[in-house]
Design a protein around this motif. Structure first.
Motif, PDB file in Angstrom:
ATOM      1  N   LEU A 165      21.692  35.844  51.713  1.00 27.97           N
ATOM      2  CA  LEU A 165      21.609  37.182  52.295  1.00 27.97           C
ATOM      3  C   LEU A 165      22.817  38.010  51.888  1.00 27.97           C
ATOM      4  N   SER A 166      22.612  39.302  51.779  1.00 28.87           N
ATOM      5  CA  SER A 166      23.714  40.214  51.483  1.00 28.87           C
ATOM      6  C   SER A 166      24.520  40.479  52.754  1.00 28.87           C
ATOM      7  N   ARG A 167      25.690  41.073  52.592  1.00 32.82           N
ATOM      8  CA  ARG A 167      26.491  41.450  53.755  1.00 32.82           C
ATOM      9  C   ARG A 167      25.708  42.412  54.631  1.00 32.82           C
ATOM     10  N   GLU A 168      25.010  43.354  54.020  1.00 35.20           N
ATOM     11  CA  GLU A 168      24.234  44.331  54.771  1.00 35.20           C
ATOM     12  C   GLU A 168      23.144  43.656  55.614  1.00 35.20           C
ATOM     13  N   GLU A 169      22.471  42.660  55.038  1.00 32.11           N
ATOM     14  CA  GLU A 169      21.426  41.947  55.767  1.00 32.11           C
ATOM     15  C   GLU A 169      22.005  41.144  56.928  1.00 32.11           C
TER      16      GLU A 169
END
Length: 93
Positions: free
Chosen positions: A3-7
């Motif tokens: 997962l990305s930081r945003e997710e």
């Protein structure tokens, strides 16, 4: 799953990016529960994060505690309680 930081931030329900990074993401990385997919480039635009083996074990243990608390709340304590209720519980991590 990566997962990305945003997710991760959205899943945690935290709006402030710096607060999330300093108070949540960095401690999880330092504790060895999360790892970067591009470890040599922490600021990469392609950076994603995933649970380490230690992170999966920690999460499994935490979920086990939640399941036990929930079972107790419904009066299903002990294996006989689950068997009599006819409930099978499976958790995939």
């Amino acid at each position: 799953r990566e997962l990305s930081r945003e997710e991760l931030q959205a899943a945690a329900g935290i709006r402030d990016r710096e607060h999330f990074r300093r108070q949540h993401l960095e401690p999880l990385l330092s504790a060895g529960l999360l790892e970067r997919t591009v470890p040599d480039k922490p600021r990469s635009s392609h950076q994603m994060y995933r649970l380490t083996a230690a992170g999966r074990a920690f999460l499994a243990k935490a979920l086990e505690g939640v399941v036990m608390i929930t079972a107790a709340a419904f009066g299903l304590e002990g294996s006989s309680g689950f068997a009599s209720a006819g409930t099978d519980l499976q958790v995939s991590i």
